[in-house]
Write a protein that holds these residues in place. Structure first.
Motif, mmCIF file in Angstrom:
data_model
loop_
_atom_site.group_PDB
_atom_site.id
_atom_site.type_symbol
_atom_site.label_atom_id
_atom_site.label_comp_id
_atom_site.label_asym_id
_atom_site.label_seq_id
_atom_site.Cartn_x
_atom_site.Cartn_y
_atom_site.Cartn_z
ATOM 1 N N UNK A 119 28.176 7.378 -6.064
ATOM 2 C CA UNK A 119 28.218 6.042 -5.474
ATOM 3 C C UNK A 119 29.145 5.148 -6.290
ATOM 4 N N UNK A 120 29.620 4.079 -5.669
ATOM 5 C CA UNK A 120 30.613 3.206 -6.291
ATOM 6 C C UNK A 120 29.956 1.886 -6.708
ATOM 7 N N UNK A 121 29.818 1.697 -8.004
ATOM 8 C CA UNK A 121 29.297 0.437 -8.527
ATOM 9 C C UNK A 121 30.506 -0.437 -8.855
ATOM 10 N N UNK A 122 31.094 -1.019 -7.838
ATOM 11 C CA UNK A 122 32.376 -1.702 -7.983
ATOM 12 C C UNK A 122 32.206 -3.056 -8.671
ATOM 13 N N UNK A 123 33.186 -3.466 -9.482
ATOM 14 C CA UNK A 123 33.127 -4.805 -10.076
ATOM 15 C C UNK A 123 33.314 -5.870 -9.002
ATOM 16 N N UNK A 124 32.733 -7.034 -9.236
ATOM 17 C CA UNK A 124 32.844 -8.137 -8.280
ATOM 18 C C UNK A 124 34.177 -8.844 -8.445
ATOM 19 N N UNK A 125 34.717 -9.349 -7.332
ATOM 20 C CA UNK A 125 35.928 -10.159 -7.438
ATOM 21 C C UNK A 125 35.561 -11.558 -7.924
ATOM 22 N N UNK A 126 36.572 -12.344 -8.283
ATOM 23 C CA UNK A 126 36.335 -13.667 -8.870
ATOM 24 C C UNK A 126 35.586 -14.583 -7.922
ATOM 25 N N UNK A 127 35.883 -14.463 -6.615
ATOM 26 C CA UNK A 127 35.212 -15.331 -5.648
ATOM 27 C C UNK A 127 33.721 -15.079 -5.600
ATOM 28 N N UNK A 128 33.322 -13.818 -5.612
ATOM 29 C CA UNK A 128 31.892 -13.522 -5.550
ATOM 30 C C UNK A 128 31.208 -13.859 -6.868
ATOM 31 N N UNK A 129 31.911 -13.659 -7.970
ATOM 32 C CA UNK A 129 31.345 -14.072 -9.257
ATOM 33 C C UNK A 129 31.038 -15.562 -9.263
ATOM 34 N N UNK A 130 31.960 -16.339 -8.700
ATOM 35 C CA UNK A 130 31.752 -17.792 -8.644
ATOM 36 C C UNK A 130 30.553 -18.134 -7.767
ATOM 37 N N UNK A 131 30.388 -17.393 -6.677
ATOM 38 C CA UNK A 131 29.250 -17.620 -5.783
ATOM 39 C C UNK A 131 27.930 -17.315 -6.495
ATOM 40 N N UNK A 132 27.901 -16.222 -7.248
ATOM 41 C CA UNK A 132 26.691 -15.887 -7.997
ATOM 42 C C UNK A 132 26.415 -16.902 -9.099
ATOM 43 N N UNK A 133 27.473 -17.378 -9.731
ATOM 44 C CA UNK A 133 27.309 -18.343 -10.825
ATOM 45 C C UNK A 133 26.623 -19.622 -10.356
ATOM 46 N N UNK A 134 26.700 -19.916 -9.060
ATOM 47 C CA UNK A 134 26.046 -21.113 -8.520
ATOM 48 C C UNK A 134 24.528 -21.044 -8.688
ATOM 49 N N UNK A 135 23.960 -19.823 -8.728
ATOM 50 C CA UNK A 135 22.502 -19.697 -8.777
ATOM 51 C C UNK A 135 22.004 -19.037 -10.053
ATOM 52 N N UNK A 136 22.854 -18.268 -10.739
ATOM 53 C CA UNK A 136 22.415 -17.605 -11.960
ATOM 54 C C UNK A 136 22.378 -18.582 -13.125
ATOM 55 N N UNK A 137 21.411 -18.441 -14.019
ATOM 56 C CA UNK A 137 21.416 -19.265 -15.231
ATOM 57 C C UNK A 137 22.712 -19.058 -16.014
ATOM 58 N N UNK A 138 23.100 -20.043 -16.792
ATOM 59 C CA UNK A 138 24.388 -20.012 -17.496
ATOM 60 C C UNK A 138 24.480 -18.860 -18.483
#
Length: 698
Positions: free
Chosen positions: A328-347
């Motif tokens: 299976x492919x555990x692909x790295x996230x692109x910058x856009x999705x990282x930014x989307x996750x950062x909106x809800x993940x603790x710093x």
């Protein structure tokens, strides 16, 4: 349900021969179960008693007021033949024979079994058994199965069909499903399979629009073509078949001269057959059950992109390891999705795949759902793994389960959970989420879903167009010598090495000079000697006329010593190689044409790095098999070296599969070892081949 086995699986009238007042006896259990679990059809006990368990009884089957659909025979072996004749005379459609003492007991038992099978065939009566625990339809209460577990665990009708050659096996699957909060609509134990077998029941289940999943256990596959037909219909209806196939033994029906046949155990051929026809093979009864929730839920679409989420860093790491091991492919996230996750993940959490939530859900109970919603919108996952290794007060697992169920339903993305506490696992199982006790098992299960999609895409229902390729006729039967074998392969458009067949030393030297004196290999040609290197009949790296003359003289002497009446030599260009690969094909006595590919050369048996495919073969199947080889790790570009042309090797497998699948030419086996493979834009080259021919097949 409309099917030829409707009178077995959904009978309106059941007669029980050997009906008993004792609910412990098989003939008593059937009566007791049918009444307890709401059978609404007519139930007729046949007994010397006036009543059985409160029902009016009949002394003979012929005394029944109407024809039975199903006759359950709980009688000793000596009375079975007459009971079948009575059932046929009454117009019954199916019978279940509990009695043992038939084929499982040896030759005499096999003869007795064939006798009752012949009676049934003559009367158009379908049989389950003998030596069976029976058949049950839990949706209607038509239970002709005497399994003790039915007494202990009340049926939970669900869109699952269980079929097992083993009676105990049918109960084990039923029990494990029950523990997961599931059940089954059908449960059939086929026993000795004098008539109906596992494939027949699979086909019948698939015809029922209420069935969404089939769980099967088989110890033998007697009629592969019938199972292939059932699997095709299952694919057409989108019904997965999971099968535990036991009996990992050597087939013993192989062509003695063939490496391919010697290396192909029955189990490897079964794997190839099941893969070709879209059937997912599992290890045991436990896997059949625990995979059921996953295959009853959304199965998504083709793809191997996995997103892993956990509240444990260790779980994240283990899921990543498992993903790589499962392809299976555990692909790295692109910058856009990282930014989307950062909106809800603790710093203090770095967005990445896997997503490590740490203990943040204790303070932010909505965090898990917020992550899921962002995954659903991003369209960057085909599968989702969730790890909750340990939980306690503050973790609302029922909420997490509801959210994961809603996410999977809305997005169509399959999800599986790894969790170690029973009470927590029950929360997910209650909402139909597959739960496992380790990251590895959960990720392996998701990989099975990906494999299911692969097989739907692969499953070829017709022969390859290349199967009609014409080639040299050669001898009528037996092993072809290498010259004839190479000519046959060349006519079938397989990439054979440049070569010439010569009658003596002078012809060898003349041919060599026409090739501008390139380095060559010289071999003795003999149909009687299959593996030439063992007899000193191969000379490699010949670069001068003197060396070539000496080698030719020596080979001719060896051939004469072994009684070759007209010794010949084959001159072949010396082809460089980075890797040597073995490919081959043979016709399995049960499963038909099979293709092999593996790490080749003289150590082919010792290395045992081989994959098998049922023929004909698609390009995608061939590439997947090549990718599973251990040697394939060396095929990639590395340290400035170009990659191997795996596509070229896959084309060889496709053509070889077409050749062996075209039965009109009577090929029993082909050994091609080695195929010399180079890095870069170089086609693979066949430098050695052995073909064995027999009678033409339809």
């Amino acid at each position: 349900m409309t099917h030829t086995l409707t009178r077995l699986l959904d009978p309106a009238v059941i007669a029980v021969l050997g009906a008993s007042d004792d609910p412990i006896k098989p003939g008593g259990r059937v009566i007791e179960y049918a009444q307890r679990y709401g059978y609404r059809g007519k139930l007729f006990p046949v007994s010397r008693r006036d009543t059985v368990q409160g029902l009016p009884a009949y002394a003979r089957l012929e005394d029944l007021p109407q024809s039975p659909d199903l006759v359950v025979i709980a009688l000793p072996e000596a009375q079975i033949a007459d009971a079948l004749r009575s059932a046929i005379a009454m117009g019954a459609g199916a019978a279940i024979i509990f009695a043992s003492g038939y084929a499982e007991m040896g030759e005499q038992g096999r003869a007795m079994q064939e006798e009752i099978a012949a009676i049934a065939r003559a009367g158009n009566l379908r049989l389950i058994g003998p030596n069976t625990q029976g058949a049950a339809n839990f949706a209607t209460g038509a239970i002709g199965h005497f399994g003790t577990i039915i007494d202990q665990l009340e049926p939970r009708p669900s869109p699952i069909g269980i079929v097992s050659q083993s009676g105990a096996g049918s109960q084990i699957i039923y029990t494990r499903l029950h523990a997961l909060g599931l059940g089954a609509k059908y449960m059939v134990a086929t026993g000795n399979e004098a008539d109906l077998d596992v494939a027949d029941l699979i086909e019948a289940y698939v015809a029922d629009d209420g069935i969404q999943l089939v769980l099967a256990y088989a110890e033998s596959i007697k009629q592969p073509a019938k199972l292939a037909r059932a699997a095709r219909r299952a694919r057409e209806k989108g019904v997965p078949i999971l099968m535990a196939k036991a009996g990992r033994t050597q087939s013993g029906q192989r062509t003695a001269a063939s490496h391919t046949g010697a290396l192909a155990s029955e189990d490897r051929v079964v794997d190839a057959f099941l893969e070709k026809h879209g059937i997912l093979r599992v290890a045991d009864f436990e896997e059949l059950a625990v995979l059921a929730p996953l295959f009853l839920g959304p199965r998504g679409r083709p793809g191997k992109r996995l997103i892993s989420i956990s509240n444990s860093g260790a779980s994240c790491v283990l899921s990543a390891d498992a993903a790589e091991a499962c392809g299976l492919q555990l692909l790295p996230f692109d910058d856009g999705f990282k930014a989307t996750l950062a909106e809800v993940l603790p710093s203090y959490i770095v967005p990445g795949n896997p997503i490590d939530m740490t203990t943040a859900t204790l303070r932010s109970p909505d965090l898990f759902n917020q992550i899921l919603q962002r995954i659903a919108r991003a369209d960057n996952a085909d599968l989702v793994f969730v790890g909750f290794p340990i939980g306690g007060r503050g973790y609302d697992f029922d909420k997490f389960a509801r959210e994961l169920r809603a996410f999977s339903d809305a997005s169509g993305i399959p999800a599986a959970v790894s969790i170690n506490q029973d009470w927590a696992a029950e929360c997910f199982l209650r909402h139909g989420i597959a739960a496992f006790t380790s990251e590895r098992r959960a990720v392996q299960a998701l990989a099975m879903v990906a494999a299911y999609h692969d097989r739907l895409a692969w499953a070829p229902d017709g022969a390859s167009a290349e199967a009609d390729a014409a080639f040299a006729a050669g001898p009528e039967s037996g092993a072809l010598d290498e010259a004839a074998s190479m000519a046959l392969l060349a006519q079938a458009d397989l990439p054979v090495v440049r070569h010439a067949v010569c009658g003596g030393v002078d012809e060898v030297l003349a041919a060599w000079r026409q090739w501008d004196s390139v380095p060559v290999v010289l071999k003795g040609v003999s149909a009687a000697i299959s593996h030439k290197s063992e007899y000193g009949l191969v000379k490699v790296g010949l670069k001068t006329g003197e060396a070539l003359r000496a080698a030719a003289g020596e080979l001719l002497e060896v051939l004469a010593r072994h009684g070759e009446p007209a010794p010949r030599l084959m001159l072949a260009e010396m082809v460089p190689a980075d890797v040597e690969i073995m490919v081959g094909a043979h016709v399995d006595a049960a499963f038909g044409p099979v293709v092999a590919v593996g790490h080749g050369g003289v150590l082919v048996e010792a290395l045992d790095d081989i994959q098998f495919l049922a023929a004909p073969v698609t390009h995608e199947q061939a590439l997947a098999a090549i990718g599973r080889l251990q040697v394939a790790r060396a095929f990639q570009a590395t340290r400035g070296l170009p990659a191997v042309d795996a596509d070229g090797l896959a084309r060889v497998l496709v053509r070889l599969g077409a050749l062996i699948a075209d039965g009109r030419h009577g090929i029993e086996s082909l050994d091609i070892n080695p195929v010399r493979v180079r890095r870069g834009p170089h086609a693979p080259v066949i430098v050695d081949a052995l073909v064995v021919r027999g009678e033409a097949r339809p």
